[in-house]
Enzyme design. Structure first.
Site, PDB file in Angstrom:
ATOM      1  N   CYS A 155      77.584  18.516  38.998  1.00 42.36           N
ATOM      2  CA  CYS A 155      76.062  18.923  38.921  1.00 42.36           C
ATOM      3  C   CYS A 155      75.563  18.134  40.399  1.00 42.36           C
ATOM      4  O   CYS A 155      75.777  16.849  40.277  1.00 42.36           O
ATOM      5  CB  CYS A 155      75.531  18.437  37.785  1.00 42.36           C
TER       6      CYS A 155
ATOM      7  N   ASP B 298      80.692  20.020  35.574  1.00 46.39           N
ATOM      8  CA  ASP B 298      80.142  21.394  35.178  1.00 46.39           C
ATOM      9  C   ASP B 298      81.808  21.963  34.934  1.00 46.39           C
ATOM     10  O   ASP B 298      82.510  22.012  35.690  1.00 46.39           O
ATOM     11  CB  ASP B 298      79.343  22.006  35.958  1.00 46.39           C
TER      12      ASP B 298
END
Length: 153
Positions: A51, A58
């Site tokens: 992120c 992620d």
């Protein structure tokens, strides 16, 4: 080794994971079946990036389908390129579309699509899809086979 593979630098040699997608070298080889319509699929069920705001990881399940013309992507270079996103901060949309566009720039395929099926952050899964045009009607393109989010997997 066949002549079409002579320029490959990564396959068959020790390589390290590139520090960024920009530093990654994607390699291509001549398509020995050029002129035949067929679909190539790569599935990366453990894709990761960061992120850009929090630095938290992620996770996504990527499915890349393409109908080649003159070039094929060399799979080890693709694996290293995708792995280089582990240290890369970008939103889901940017990661997914950037991968698709880089492959299109490298290969000039007849057709390409990528599905980025991202696992939830903050309770919301984000799925991102990029495609270069309508499905070709002269080749079988299977469904990507990733279910809508319900604890994917």
């Amino acid at each position: 080794m066949t002549d079409i593979y002579k320029d490959l630098q990564q396959l068959g040699s020790a390589t390290t994971l590139p520090q960024s997608p920009e530093a990654a070298v994607l390699e291509k080889v001549e398509n020995p079946q050029a002129g035949i319509a067929y679909c190539v699929r790569f599935t990366a069920p453990e894709f990761t990036s960061l992120c850009p705001m929090t630095g938290q990881p992620d996770f996504a399940h990527l499915v890349i389908d393409y109908v080649p013309q003159h070039w094929l992507v060399e799979s080890k270079s693709l694996k290293l390129y995708l792995g280089s996103f582990r240290n890369h901060g970008a939103f889901h949309e940017d990661c997914t579309v950037s991968i698709g566009r880089r492959l299109v720039d490298l290969l000039a395929p007849e057709w390409l699509r990528i599905g980025g099926y991202w696992y939830p952050r903050g309770g919301i899964p984000i799925d991102v899809f990029y495609q270069t045009g309508p499905l070709p009607n002269n080749v079988w393109i299977p469904d990507q086979g990733v279910p809508p989010y319900r604890g994917r997997g």
